[in-house]
Design an enzyme around this catalytic site. Sequence first.
Site, PDB file in Angstrom:
ATOM      1  N   SER A 186      14.262  47.200  28.033  1.00  0.00           N
ATOM      2  CA  SER A 186      15.053  46.044  28.836  1.00  0.00           C
ATOM      3  C   SER A 186      14.075  45.919  30.193  1.00  0.00           C
ATOM      4  CB  SER A 186      16.528  46.177  29.178  1.00  0.00           C
ATOM      5  OG  SER A 186      16.644  47.300  30.058  1.00  0.00           O
ATOM      6  N   LYS A 187      14.526  44.553  30.591  1.00  0.00           N
ATOM      7  CA  LYS A 187      13.785  44.427  31.887  1.00  0.00           C
ATOM      8  C   LYS A 187      14.349  45.453  33.158  1.00  0.00           C
ATOM      9  CE  LYS A 187      13.659  40.666  35.647  1.00  0.00           C
ATOM     10  NZ  LYS A 187      13.879  41.885  36.747  1.00  0.00           N
ATOM     11  N   ARG A 188      15.551  45.938  32.764  1.00  0.00           N
ATOM     12  CA  ARG A 188      15.877  46.665  34.146  1.00  0.00           C
ATOM     13  C   ARG A 188      15.047  48.147  33.856  1.00  0.00           C
ATOM     14  NH1 ARG A 188      20.671  47.115  32.187  1.00  0.00           N
ATOM     15  NH2 ARG A 188      21.522  45.177  33.045  1.00  0.00           N
TER      16      ARG A 188
ATOM     17  N   ASP B 180      12.060  47.478  35.572  1.00  0.00           N
ATOM     18  CA  ASP B 180      12.134  47.536  37.228  1.00  0.00           C
ATOM     19  C   ASP B 180      12.431  48.869  37.900  1.00  0.00           C
ATOM     20  OD1 ASP B 180      12.124  44.649  37.038  1.00  0.00           O
ATOM     21  OD2 ASP B 180      14.357  44.369  37.091  1.00  0.00           O
TER      22      ASP B 180
END
Length: 508
Positions: free
Chosen positions: A265-267, A270
């Site tokens: 995921s994007k998380r 990040d």
Amino acid sequence: MSDKKVRVRFAPSPTGPLHMGGVRTALFNYLFARKHGGDFLLRIEDTDQTRYVPGAEEYIAEALKWCGITIDEGATVGGEYGPYRQSERKPLYREYAEKLIATGDAYYAFDTAEELDAIRNQYEAEKKTFTYNPETRGNLNNSLALSAEEVQAKIEAGEAYVVRFKMPVNEELHLNDEIRKQVVFNSSALDDKVLFKSDGMPTYHLANVVDDYLMKISHVIRGEEWLPSMPLHVLLYKKLGWEAEMPKFAHLPLILKPVGKGKLSKRDGDKLGFPVFPLLWKDPKTQDISSGYREEGYFPEAFVNMLALLGWNPGTEQEIFSMEELSQAFSLERVGKSGSKFDPEKTKWFNRQYLLTKSDDEIGQLFSQEVLAKKGIEADPNKASRVCGMVKDRVDFISELWDHVNFFFEAPKEFDAKTAKKAWKEDAPELMQELKAILSDITDFSSANTETIVKEWITAKEIGFGKVMNPFRLAMVGAGKGPHMFDIIELLGKEETLSRIDYACETL
């Protein structure tokens, strides 16, 4: 393969930036089409207008272009089976929803959101889960439970409704997936999905099947998350009388996070410091910026190469593939069933391999455009090429070259304290002035010639090589780094070399 022409589609929803998992789906469809001399279509599935994000469709098209995935037909290029945006195909879908109602394979449902919430709450209180399915539908606010007159009256009164698929009761469905082989579902475990809404918009399920049929799609290659929808889609083909034209299905494995379990995921990006999107994305609502592989300095070929090997195995030791090689080697038979763990370090490795295959001239040009120009430095192309060629095997990205070669373009104004303490001894200024005198007399300032003369002088003086070369490097570079010293001064030129010796003697 059948005689049917291969036609595949990538059908994203414009609800935000394209995740790298979506790019991989597009890539596998594209490679499959190229391998079999088929067509690759881009269809925009924008039936859910509430989730539409401005700029998302343009982002998708630009991302595919950057990756080198060319579109044969679609929203951006047109074609004989258009339009290729579902919102522009809106009038088409009602006919098929009504056809399913007429054959008894779908029905009108008038349940309001409040009514359904009340039923869900009632089920929860009894520690059960409510599903709109063959077991419950006979007692709900729909055309199966109401008389024909009541249904007609509700429609004429303008009551909101949806059209739901009438899932068969307790039917065992043995379906074939090109990757997973036979998959079995029982219809009793499936719900009566909404196909069409009274606002005239279809849901994904109906639009997807109708469009794939009308666009003559031969293979549906999509993510694993759509596997639970496969029985409904197969049943829709059958109930609409299109079973003979039904495409083959292939559900791609997930791309997994590098650490821990679950889908990437994007998380994760990040948290661990890597992009999950091909291009930088600026959220039009929040103005939040998400990094992209392009802006992070990755070559599109490296990004594509990395993605291709996430879930597909060529069956050989080969890791570096051009797009042409990928399209020749690709097959669904070699796509795995289980998820593939994404490795950010391996992605950097791919970028490095592509960087190393580029000529010094190409790297020098990229370095001049992407780094020097932004710093307001105009460099001789030949110098930029030679400088980059000296250190290209030390970096993963063009942007990293600056830290290795900055001294070629900017004379050091400060000196690394740790290196100075070691290299710049009491006799260093005197030795540097002697060296300056020798270099001043050299006409041929080529690397080989200066090296021969300086080495002869050091040998004649009977002092250690490091005693001269360490302070010399500090004076030229400002630190204890850099390629071969005499290559450095050849590129700097005599005048600059002598000037830097003077500055170091004055400053240190």
